[in-house]
Design an enzyme around this catalytic site. Structure first.
Site, PDB file in Angstrom:
ATOM      1  N   LYS A   1      20.009  59.495  64.759  1.00  0.00           N
ATOM      2  CA  LYS A   1      19.735  58.454  63.758  1.00  0.00           C
ATOM      3  C   LYS A   1      20.999  58.207  62.948  1.00  0.00           C
ATOM      4  O   LYS A   1      21.394  58.997  62.114  1.00  0.00           O
ATOM      5  CB  LYS A   1      18.616  58.844  62.794  1.00  0.00           C
ATOM      6  CG  LYS A   1      18.156  57.611  61.993  1.00  0.00           C
ATOM      7  CD  LYS A   1      17.616  57.893  60.619  1.00  0.00           C
ATOM      8  CE  LYS A   1      18.634  58.005  59.533  1.00  0.00           C
ATOM      9  NZ  LYS A   1      19.318  56.756  59.152  1.00  0.00           N
TER      10      LYS A   1
ATOM     11  N   GLU B   1      26.348  69.686  57.250  1.00  0.00           N
ATOM     12  CA  GLU B   1      27.724  69.367  56.848  1.00  0.00           C
ATOM     13  C   GLU B   1      27.609  68.422  55.666  1.00  0.00           C
ATOM     14  O   GLU B   1      27.268  67.250  55.842  1.00  0.00           O
ATOM     15  CB  GLU B   1      28.475  68.671  57.997  1.00  0.00           C
ATOM     16  CG  GLU B   1      28.773  69.562  59.188  1.00  0.00           C
ATOM     17  CD  GLU B   1      29.825  70.607  58.883  1.00  0.00           C
ATOM     18  OE1 GLU B   1      30.614  70.413  57.936  1.00  0.00           O
ATOM     19  OE2 GLU B   1      29.843  71.629  59.579  1.00  0.00           O
TER      20      GLU B   1
ATOM     21  N   CYS C   1      34.375  62.914  53.163  1.00  0.00           N
ATOM     22  CA  CYS C   1      33.888  64.186  52.615  1.00  0.00           C
ATOM     23  C   CYS C   1      35.039  65.110  52.232  1.00  0.00           C
ATOM     24  O   CYS C   1      34.939  65.854  51.267  1.00  0.00           O
ATOM     25  CB  CYS C   1      32.968  64.874  53.617  1.00  0.00           C
ATOM     26  SG  CYS C   1      33.718  65.157  55.222  1.00  0.00           S
TER      27      CYS C   1
ATOM     28  N   GLU D   1      30.769  64.682  43.533  1.00  0.00           N
ATOM     29  CA  GLU D   1      31.458  63.927  44.575  1.00  0.00           C
ATOM     30  C   GLU D   1      31.229  62.446  44.263  1.00  0.00           C
ATOM     31  O   GLU D   1      30.112  61.949  44.374  1.00  0.00           O
ATOM     32  CB  GLU D   1      30.852  64.274  45.934  1.00  0.00           C
ATOM     33  CG  GLU D   1      31.486  63.520  47.078  1.00  0.00           C
ATOM     34  CD  GLU D   1      30.794  63.787  48.411  1.00  0.00           C
ATOM     35  OE1 GLU D   1      29.569  63.636  48.480  1.00  0.00           O
ATOM     36  OE2 GLU D   1      31.503  64.137  49.365  1.00  0.00           O
TER      37      GLU D   1
HETATM   38  P1  NAP Z   1      23.160  60.473  52.948  1.00  0.00           P
HETATM   39  O1  NAP Z   1      22.663  59.482  51.999  1.00  0.00           O
HETATM   40  O2  NAP Z   1      22.833  61.902  52.747  1.00  0.00           O
HETATM   41  O3  NAP Z   1      22.636  60.028  54.381  1.00  0.00           O
HETATM   42  C1  NAP Z   1      23.009  60.682  55.572  1.00  0.00           C
HETATM   43  C2  NAP Z   1      22.001  60.348  56.637  1.00  0.00           C
HETATM   44  O4  NAP Z   1      20.742  60.938  56.298  1.00  0.00           O
HETATM   45  C3  NAP Z   1      21.742  58.852  56.758  1.00  0.00           C
HETATM   46  O5  NAP Z   1      21.569  58.543  58.109  1.00  0.00           O
HETATM   47  C4  NAP Z   1      20.474  58.697  55.962  1.00  0.00           C
HETATM   48  O6  NAP Z   1      19.769  57.553  56.257  1.00  0.00           O
HETATM   49  C5  NAP Z   1      19.738  59.948  56.374  1.00  0.00           C
HETATM   50  N1  NAP Z   1      18.604  60.329  55.537  1.00  0.00           N
HETATM   51  C6  NAP Z   1      18.366  60.069  54.230  1.00  0.00           C
HETATM   52  N2  NAP Z   1      17.170  60.587  53.858  1.00  0.00           N
HETATM   53  C7  NAP Z   1      16.635  61.188  54.941  1.00  0.00           C
HETATM   54  C8  NAP Z   1      15.423  61.893  55.207  1.00  0.00           C
HETATM   55  N3  NAP Z   1      14.500  62.090  54.265  1.00  0.00           N
HETATM   56  N4  NAP Z   1      15.209  62.383  56.443  1.00  0.00           N
HETATM   57  C9  NAP Z   1      16.123  62.212  57.410  1.00  0.00           C
HETATM   58  N5  NAP Z   1      17.284  61.538  57.237  1.00  0.00           N
HETATM   59  C10 NAP Z   1      17.538  61.040  56.013  1.00  0.00           C
HETATM   60  O7  NAP Z   1      24.733  60.396  53.104  1.00  0.00           O
HETATM   61  P2  NAP Z   1      25.599  59.072  53.243  1.00  0.00           P
HETATM   62  O8  NAP Z   1      25.570  58.378  51.933  1.00  0.00           O
HETATM   63  O9  NAP Z   1      25.229  58.328  54.441  1.00  0.00           O
HETATM   64  O10 NAP Z   1      27.048  59.714  53.529  1.00  0.00           O
HETATM   65  C11 NAP Z   1      27.883  60.209  52.543  1.00  0.00           C
HETATM   66  C12 NAP Z   1      27.747  61.713  52.409  1.00  0.00           C
HETATM   67  O11 NAP Z   1      28.041  62.365  53.642  1.00  0.00           O
HETATM   68  C13 NAP Z   1      28.740  62.288  51.432  1.00  0.00           C
HETATM   69  O12 NAP Z   1      28.126  63.240  50.606  1.00  0.00           O
HETATM   70  C14 NAP Z   1      29.774  62.962  52.324  1.00  0.00           C
HETATM   71  O13 NAP Z   1      30.492  63.990  51.720  1.00  0.00           O
HETATM   72  C15 NAP Z   1      28.933  63.452  53.433  1.00  0.00           C
HETATM   73  N6  NAP Z   1      29.745  63.739  54.624  1.00  0.00           N
HETATM   74  C16 NAP Z   1      30.020  65.043  54.965  1.00  0.00           C
HETATM   75  C17 NAP Z   1      30.816  65.340  56.066  1.00  0.00           C
HETATM   76  C18 NAP Z   1      31.123  66.763  56.455  1.00  0.00           C
HETATM   77  O14 NAP Z   1      31.580  66.987  57.574  1.00  0.00           O
HETATM   78  N7  NAP Z   1      30.900  67.747  55.610  1.00  0.00           N
HETATM   79  C19 NAP Z   1      31.329  64.298  56.838  1.00  0.00           C
HETATM   80  C20 NAP Z   1      31.050  62.988  56.467  1.00  0.00           C
HETATM   81  C21 NAP Z   1      30.251  62.723  55.360  1.00  0.00           C
HETATM   82  P3  NAP Z   1      20.141  56.132  55.573  1.00  0.00           P
HETATM   83  O15 NAP Z   1      21.301  56.324  54.690  1.00  0.00           O
HETATM   84  O16 NAP Z   1      20.384  55.291  56.742  1.00  0.00           O
HETATM   85  O17 NAP Z   1      18.928  55.721  54.811  1.00  0.00           O
END
Ligand code: NAP
Ligand code: MG
Length: 497
Positions: free
Chosen positions: A194, A269, A303, A400
């Site tokens: 997803k 992650e 990130c 962050e």
């Molecule tokens: P996010 O809001 O946590 O979303 C990540 C994914 O989870 C999206 O596909 C989101 O769907 C999905 N999601 C949300 N609620 C969910 C639920 N209840 N059940 C299952 N899936 C669910 O993160 P983002 O805003 O997309 O990305 C930014 C974050 O990613 C930052 O905190 C960044 O640091 C982190 N990140 C970490 C790494 C690493 O390697 N440590 C790498 C890249 C990014 P939708 O958003 O499509 O609704």
């Protein structure tokens, strides 16, 4: 600012243009489902224009995808010999590489990342993941175990888990898909992916390429949609054996709790607020250039962005001046325009969130050294910004922000900087800049961060473990550890008497 409107017609090439303009449903069992039911608008963040619509895949669609993945695991993919699996994964890598120019346009368009960066960074990293892990299926050896029971033959095998639910963020869409698919498939699992609702196109196209490479239908399925609907349905499906998540801390905590209740495997992650520490004895020009690059690369939506720049007080002005110069030289524009070096933020809601942080700063002693303003127009642009000297407790320091907002903190000594750098929830990455080799090792080893870069920043390779400490998650990506989290050990005792 450069040209913005009508990007699809003026800045995209075929066949990416036509694919982007198509409404998309889920990719299940080797084919697209019609994009019926609820949909979400696919938006170009450089202009705010709607590009097309993407399915908000519902419970039934997710169930179909998971059942398809379970069937492939029990069937054709599960039955393939290791060498066959390697050959297929190498073909997959070749196809991703051959389609780089096309795939890069999707991530640039939907995520607002300058296309030249997607080509230079994201695509090679994605191909590298497939190539690195393609070599592993023939090397997943088990062990023979010496035991004290006479006439016993005891051996341990490494076996896949089953259906992996891969949930990815919007900041490195194709690359994150590869980071999950490559090791999961090499270990013998099947996957339902997803992607973030903001960036679905490259994952969908990747699933088509998987079929072209010879992966059996059902081995890779993609269910686009929102986290609340599609993501939730996927991670809570009883036939999912493992959740592999990259995203925010908040969603990571929620998925961790869900996995605990259902006793599913999980790896997380998550985010980071990464201290990038510049000592006065460093090569200041090199340190400042790297500090600025990491702060504003993809508008800071990374990130491992060096979002917290800690500078020894005697060189603070010198470093800040160089960062300001770099920021002035950035060319803000449409992400598909090749002259652009900084695009918009990925969504309007995300820009609003980043801006809210700027409101809090003055109350805690910080000041905006430069930037802080929106750029007029339909896109979600925010100027490259630096905040100097906020209190350590200010949310701009502890949270962050995930935007082009660099926080700059002066420090006085090793003993001053270390506890401050370690005093946070996160522990993803850190940078250390010094020409004193003893100090470099001593400081690196005392930093609570999964990766420390010394006199460099943001290097990444499929062979080198990457993943956070503390609230930045657990379960490494890359290297052999990246495979371990998709495998389980089966022990077989056999009596020879
Ligand atoms: P996010 O809001 O946590 O979303 C990540 C994914 O989870 C999206 O596909 C989101 O769907 C999905 N999601 C949300 N609620 C969910 C639920 N209840 N059940 C299952 N899936 C669910 O993160 P983002 O805003 O997309 O990305 C930014 C974050 O990613 C930052 O905190 C960044 O640091 C982190 N990140 C970490 C790494 C690493 O390697 N440590 C790498 C890249 C990014 P939708 O958003 O499509 O609704
Ligand atoms: Mg989100």
């Amino acid at each position: 600012m450069t040209a913005t409107a009508g990007a699809l017609d003026t800045l995209m090439t075929s066949p990416a243009r036509e694919f982007a303009a198509t409404d998309h449903g889920a990719f299940v069992s080797g084919e697209y489902l019609a994009p019926g039911g609820d949909t979400v608008a696919d938006i170009d963040p450089s202009t705010g224009e709607v590009i097309g619509r993407i399915a908000d895949s519902d419970v039934e669609t997710v169930d179909r995808a998971v059942r398809s993945a379970a069937a492939a695991f029990q069937g054709e993919w599960g039955g393939m010999l290791p060498g066959q699996r390697e050959a297929v994964l190498h073909r997959f890598a070749d196809l991703v590489e051959a389609h780089s120019a096309e795939l890069a346009q999707y991530d640039a368009l939907e995520g607002g990342k300058p296309v030249s960066y997607v080509e230079a960074v994201d695509l090679p990293l994605a191909v590298e993941q497939f190539r690195y892990y393609a070599g592993w299926p023939t090397k997943l050896v088990g062990s023979v175990i010496p035991v004290d029971t006479p006439d016993s033959h005891v051996y341990a095998r490494r076996t896949p888990l089953g259906v992996v639910a891969a949930v990815t963020p919007w900041n490195f869409p194709l690359c994150q898909a590869a980071i999950k698919l490559a090791p999961a498939l090499a270990a013998g699992n099947t996957v339902v992916l997803k992607p973030s609702e903001l960036t679905s196109l490259s994952a969908l196209r990747l699933a088509e390429l998987a079929i072209e490479a010879g992966l059996p239908p059902g081995t890779v399925n993609v269910v686009p949609g929102t986290g609340a609907t599609t993501g939730q349905a996927l991670i809570s499906h009883p036939a999912v054996a493992k959740i592999s998540f990259t995203g925010s801390e908040a969603v990571g905590r929620h998925l961790g709790a869900e996995a605990g209740r259902a006793l599913k495997h999980i790896s997380l992650e998550l985010g980071g607020k990464n201290p990038n520490i510049v000592f006065a004895d460093a090569d200041i020009a090199k340190a400042a250039a790297a500090a600025a690059t990491t702060a504003y690369f993809y508008s800071g939506q990374v990130c491992f962005s060096g979002s917290r720049l800690m500078v020894e007080r005697s060189v603070l002005d010198q470093v800040l001046d160089a960062v300001r110069e770099h920021a002035r030289g950035l060319v803000l524009g449409h992400s598909l325009d090749r002259s652009t070096t900084m695009g918009p933020l990925a969504s309007e809601a995300h820009r609003d969130k980043v801006e809210r942080y700027l409101d809090t700063v003055s109350g805690t002693g910080g000041e905006v050294a430069f930037g802080g303003n929106r750029v007029p127009g339909g896109g979600f642009f925010l100027e490259p910004t630096a905040i100097v000297g906020p209190a350590d407790s200010d949310p701009v320091v502890t949270d962050e922000i995930f935007g082009p907002v660099l926080v700059v903190q002066p420090f006085d000594s090793v003993e001053d900087v270390l506890p401050r750098a370690n005093d946070g929830r996160y522990g993803l990455t850190a940078g250390v800049w010094t020409t004193d080799v003893r100090k470099a090792h001593a400081v690196s080893q005392r930093l609570q961060a999964g990766t420390v870069w010394v006199n460099t920043y943001a290097d990444y390779n499929a062979a080198a473990p990457f993943g956070g400490f503390k609230s930045s998650g657990f379960g490494k990506d890359c290297g052999p550890e990246g495979l371990d989290k998709y495998l389980q050990t089966q022990t077989i005792w056999m009596s020879l008497s």
